[in-house]
Every structure is written in C-alpha cells, then in structure tokens.
Design a protein around this motif. Structure first.
Motif, PDB file in Angstrom:
ATOM      1  N   UNK A  27       0.838  -1.209   0.000  1.00 58.43           N
ATOM      2  CA  UNK A  27       0.000   0.000   0.000  1.00 58.43           C
ATOM      3  C   UNK A  27       0.868   1.253   0.000  1.00 58.43           C
ATOM      4  N   UNK A  28       1.857   1.275   0.843  1.00 61.67           N
ATOM      5  CA  UNK A  28       2.677   2.479   0.987  1.00 61.67           C
ATOM      6  C   UNK A  28       3.472   2.787  -0.276  1.00 61.67           C
ATOM      7  N   UNK A  29       4.035   1.758  -0.905  1.00 63.13           N
ATOM      8  CA  UNK A  29       4.903   1.966  -2.062  1.00 63.13           C
ATOM      9  C   UNK A  29       4.163   1.924  -3.394  1.00 63.13           C
ATOM     10  N   UNK A  30       2.932   1.415  -3.372  1.00 62.32           N
ATOM     11  CA  UNK A  30       2.149   1.353  -4.597  1.00 62.32           C
ATOM     12  C   UNK A  30       2.693   0.377  -5.608  1.00 62.32           C
ATOM     13  N   UNK A  31       3.236  -0.748  -5.114  1.00 61.76           N
ATOM     14  CA  UNK A  31       3.788  -1.770  -6.005  1.00 61.76           C
ATOM     15  C   UNK A  31       3.161  -3.114  -5.659  1.00 61.76           C
ATOM     16  N   UNK A  32       3.512  -4.124  -6.420  1.00 61.15           N
ATOM     17  CA  UNK A  32       2.923  -5.442  -6.207  1.00 61.15           C
ATOM     18  C   UNK A  32       3.569  -6.166  -5.030  1.00 61.15           C
ATOM     19  N   UNK A  33       2.868  -7.177  -4.562  1.00 61.83           N
ATOM     20  CA  UNK A  33       3.376  -8.045  -3.508  1.00 61.83           C
ATOM     21  C   UNK A  33       4.721  -8.653  -3.911  1.00 61.83           C
ATOM     22  N   UNK A  34       4.823  -9.103  -5.153  1.00 64.98           N
ATOM     23  CA  UNK A  34       6.048  -9.733  -5.649  1.00 64.98           C
ATOM     24  C   UNK A  34       7.216  -8.749  -5.639  1.00 64.98           C
ATOM     25  N   UNK A  35       6.962  -7.495  -6.009  1.00 67.49           N
ATOM     26  CA  UNK A  35       8.026  -6.482  -6.023  1.00 67.49           C
ATOM     27  C   UNK A  35       8.563  -6.242  -4.620  1.00 67.49           C
ATOM     28  N   UNK A  36       7.662  -6.148  -3.654  1.00 70.12           N
ATOM     29  CA  UNK A  36       8.077  -5.939  -2.269  1.00 70.12           C
ATOM     30  C   UNK A  36       8.923  -7.114  -1.785  1.00 70.12           C
ATOM     31  N   UNK A  37       8.494  -8.321  -2.111  1.00 66.40           N
ATOM     32  CA  UNK A  37       9.242  -9.500  -1.670  1.00 66.40           C
ATOM     33  C   UNK A  37      10.635  -9.550  -2.296  1.00 66.40           C
ATOM     34  N   UNK A  38      10.741  -9.109  -3.553  1.00 69.86           N
ATOM     35  CA  UNK A  38      12.067  -9.058  -4.196  1.00 69.86           C
ATOM     36  C   UNK A  38      12.954  -8.039  -3.492  1.00 69.86           C
ATOM     37  N   UNK A  39      12.372  -6.901  -3.118  1.00 70.15           N
ATOM     38  CA  UNK A  39      13.144  -5.889  -2.390  1.00 70.15           C
ATOM     39  C   UNK A  39      13.614  -6.428  -1.039  1.00 70.15           C
ATOM     40  N   UNK A  40      12.767  -7.161  -0.365  1.00 64.40           N
ATOM     41  CA  UNK A  40      13.151  -7.747   0.919  1.00 64.40           C
ATOM     42  C   UNK A  40      14.249  -8.792   0.736  1.00 64.40           C
ATOM     43  N   UNK A  41      14.163  -9.553  -0.353  1.00 62.91           N
ATOM     44  CA  UNK A  41      15.209 -10.535  -0.650  1.00 62.91           C
ATOM     45  C   UNK A  41      16.561  -9.853  -0.819  1.00 62.91           C
ATOM     46  N   UNK A  42      16.556  -8.724  -1.518  1.00 64.31           N
ATOM     47  CA  UNK A  42      17.802  -7.980  -1.743  1.00 64.31           C
ATOM     48  C   UNK A  42      18.364  -7.487  -0.418  1.00 64.31           C
ATOM     49  N   UNK A  43      17.527  -6.896   0.407  1.00 64.48           N
ATOM     50  CA  UNK A  43      17.979  -6.377   1.693  1.00 64.48           C
ATOM     51  C   UNK A  43      18.470  -7.497   2.609  1.00 64.48           C
ATOM     52  N   UNK A  44      17.774  -8.633   2.570  1.00 68.38           N
ATOM     53  CA  UNK A  44      18.180  -9.769   3.400  1.00 68.38           C
ATOM     54  C   UNK A  44      19.515 -10.336   2.931  1.00 68.38           C
ATOM     55  N   UNK A  45      19.719 -10.392   1.621  1.00 65.61           N
ATOM     56  CA  UNK A  45      20.975 -10.933   1.087  1.00 65.61           C
ATOM     57  C   UNK A  45      22.166 -10.063   1.462  1.00 65.61           C
ATOM     58  N   UNK A  46      21.905  -8.796   1.731  1.00 69.25           N
ATOM     59  CA  UNK A  46      22.970  -7.867   2.146  1.00 69.25           C
ATOM     60  C   UNK A  46      23.115  -7.800   3.669  1.00 69.25           C
ATOM     61  N   UNK A  47      22.317  -8.616   4.377  1.00 68.05           N
ATOM     62  CA  UNK A  47      22.410  -8.669   5.825  1.00 68.05           C
ATOM     63  C   UNK A  47      21.805  -7.483   6.544  1.00 68.05           C
ATOM     64  N   UNK A  48      20.910  -6.750   5.849  1.00 69.71           N
ATOM     65  CA  UNK A  48      20.345  -5.534   6.426  1.00 69.71           C
ATOM     66  C   UNK A  48      19.021  -5.761   7.144  1.00 69.71           C
ATOM     67  N   UNK A  49      18.304  -6.847   6.790  1.00 73.69           N
ATOM     68  CA  UNK A  49      17.062  -7.220   7.469  1.00 73.69           C
ATOM     69  C   UNK A  49      17.020  -8.733   7.597  1.00 73.69           C
ATOM     70  N   UNK A  50      16.109  -9.210   8.419  1.00 74.80           N
ATOM     71  CA  UNK A  50      15.848 -10.642   8.528  1.00 74.80           C
ATOM     72  C   UNK A  50      14.443 -10.911   8.007  1.00 74.80           C
ATOM     73  N   UNK A  51      14.322 -11.774   6.993  1.00 70.50           N
ATOM     74  CA  UNK A  51      12.999 -12.095   6.465  1.00 70.50           C
ATOM     75  C   UNK A  51      12.257 -13.017   7.417  1.00 70.50           C
TER      76      UNK A  51
END
Length: 268
Positions: A27-51
C-alpha cells in the motif's frame, strides 16, 4: 520509484519500527506483492534485514539487541501458538498467576479465555490489554506500573516493589535466550531485575520459549535453568538443547508445531 529508493524506504521503516509487513509496504509503495518481496530478498541478502513470514524484521544478534514488540510478534507464529496452548493448559481456575512481558506470554494470555476466576499480574501493557478485552467479569488484572521498554514491558523500582509484595501460584516467564552456562537471559538490564522479582513471587515457574531461544544469550541473566519448574518449547528445538534442558529444568514439555506428513497407506 526506483528499486534502490524503495529499498531505502523499507530499510528506514525497519530501523524505525523494528519490523515491516509486506501488505503494508504494498500500500505504501504502490507496487505489487512480488516487487516488495524481491526488495526484501535484496535487503536480506545484504544482511540488512531478517525475512520472516509476511515481512521482515531488524537484524539481531548482539547481547543488548532488544527488538520491539511488533518485530517479535511476526516471528515463530506457529511455534508460539503451540507453546501457548500447552502452557494455558497448566492454569487452574481460581488461581493467581503472573505473566511477564513478551510475545509468547502475550500469546498465552490469548488462550486463557476459558479459565474462570483468575487473578493475573503482569508487567506487560500488551498482555493486560488482551486480558481486559476478554470481557470476563470474574477476572482481576493487576498491571505493575513502571518504565516502559521497547518490548512494552514495565520495569524499574515501581514494578519491582509491586511484585515483591505479591505471592503467585504460577508465573509464566518469556525469555530472550537460554543456554546451559547463562541460563535464561534478557537484553535489558532493568527488565532482568523486574523478571527476577516476578520469579521470586512464584510458587511455580513456567518458562515459555520457542526453539530459536536456545543458544541465544542476552546481557543479563534472569534465572538459572534449574529454577524453571516447567519449560514449554516447540518440537524444532535442537537435540542438544532438548537434552540439556531435560536434564536441568523440572519438567520439559515439547509442543508440536511442525505439521506431520500424512501417513501413506499400504501400496500407496
């Protein structure tokens, strides 16, 4: 908004609140569920968040790390519910019980609706809210007061003084970590003192902790392993942890959180 910009927004929100949900980010970013999950994957792969299921939380690991309530509330949901069912089954009508702060004890509180005539003492704003919402007229809820922590615990001299004047039949204690050497621990020094007072007020201590707590150490010890009369965990606990806990706690109860595969019939 470019991917890098979205990820910066997500990371800022995780650091501010401790956790984010995919549905909120859509809702906040105005993108699809899949796009958000890809962004989270990127952040997790860099050790910045935990999925985690349904979103992501801030990275933890240090002995003083103290995630907020929202961050912890989306972790190990199935395990916490299975633990809470078993723990709630230990509560008898007409008793005085204590519930420490934490998402596992908060889940236990949600399973107490069918237990009549309870007096519940807690240092958790969230736990008190759940108990008050049940609508039972035969229940007394005592909130200790004190200074509020990131996990919505009330701690400090006011909470400790209240607890030292009470005598409880059983206390349910949530913990940040547990090891053979350090015992049951927390990342918050003030919360440790308050939890210790809660333990001292109890005739019986029941620790509720999912499998991820084994091997984790917070900066301050609440109690030794052998001070737990009962420990309720889930069936994903490491074999080493299961053996050590069974040896040291009064009684180890393992709740089934992992779904069993269906049995195959003959010739299947």
């Amino acid at each position: 908004m470019l991917a890098r910009q979205r990820q910066a927004v997500i990371l800022e929100e995780v650091r501010r609140t401790g956790a984010v949900r995919v549905s909120d980010l859509v809702v906040r970013l105005g993108v699809s569920d899949m796009t958000v999950r890809r962004d989270l994957d990127v952040l997790a792969s860099r050790g910045l968040v935990e999925k985690v299921y349904g979103g992501a939380t801030a990275v933890s690991g240090r002995s003083t790390d103290e995630p907020g309530f929202e961050a912890k509330s989306v972790r190990q949901l199935a395990e916490k519910e299975s633990i809470a069912r078993v723990a709630a089954g230990l509560v008898r009508p007409g008793t005085a019980i204590g519930l420490s702060a934490g998402t596992t004890t908060w889940t236990v509180a949600r399973f107490l609706d069918d237990v009549p005539d309870l007096t519940v003492v807690t240092n958790s704003i969230r736990v008190a809210d759940v108990l008050q919402q049940s609508g039972r007229t035969d229940r007394t809820v005592v909130l200790t007061g004190g200074v509020r922590t990131p996990s919505d615990a009330l701690v400090g001299p006011v909470a400790v003084q209240t607890l030292r004047s009470l005598h409880l039949d059983v206390v349910f204690l949530g913990v940040h970590g547990m090891t053979q050497r350090a015992g049951f621990t927390t990342p918050n020094l003030n919360e440790s003192e308050t939890d210790r007072a809660l333990v001292d007020a109890a005739s019986r201590v029941v620790v509720v902790a999912d499998h991820t707590k084994w091997g984790t150490v917070g900066i301050s010890t609440i109690a030794d392993l052998d001070e737990a009369d009962v420990l309720v965990t889930d069936d994903r606990i490491a074999e080493e942890g299961r053996e050590v806990l069974a040896e040291h706690v009064g009684e180890l109860l393992v709740a089934e959180a992992t779904p069993k595969a269906p049995e195959r019939g003959v010739g299947a």
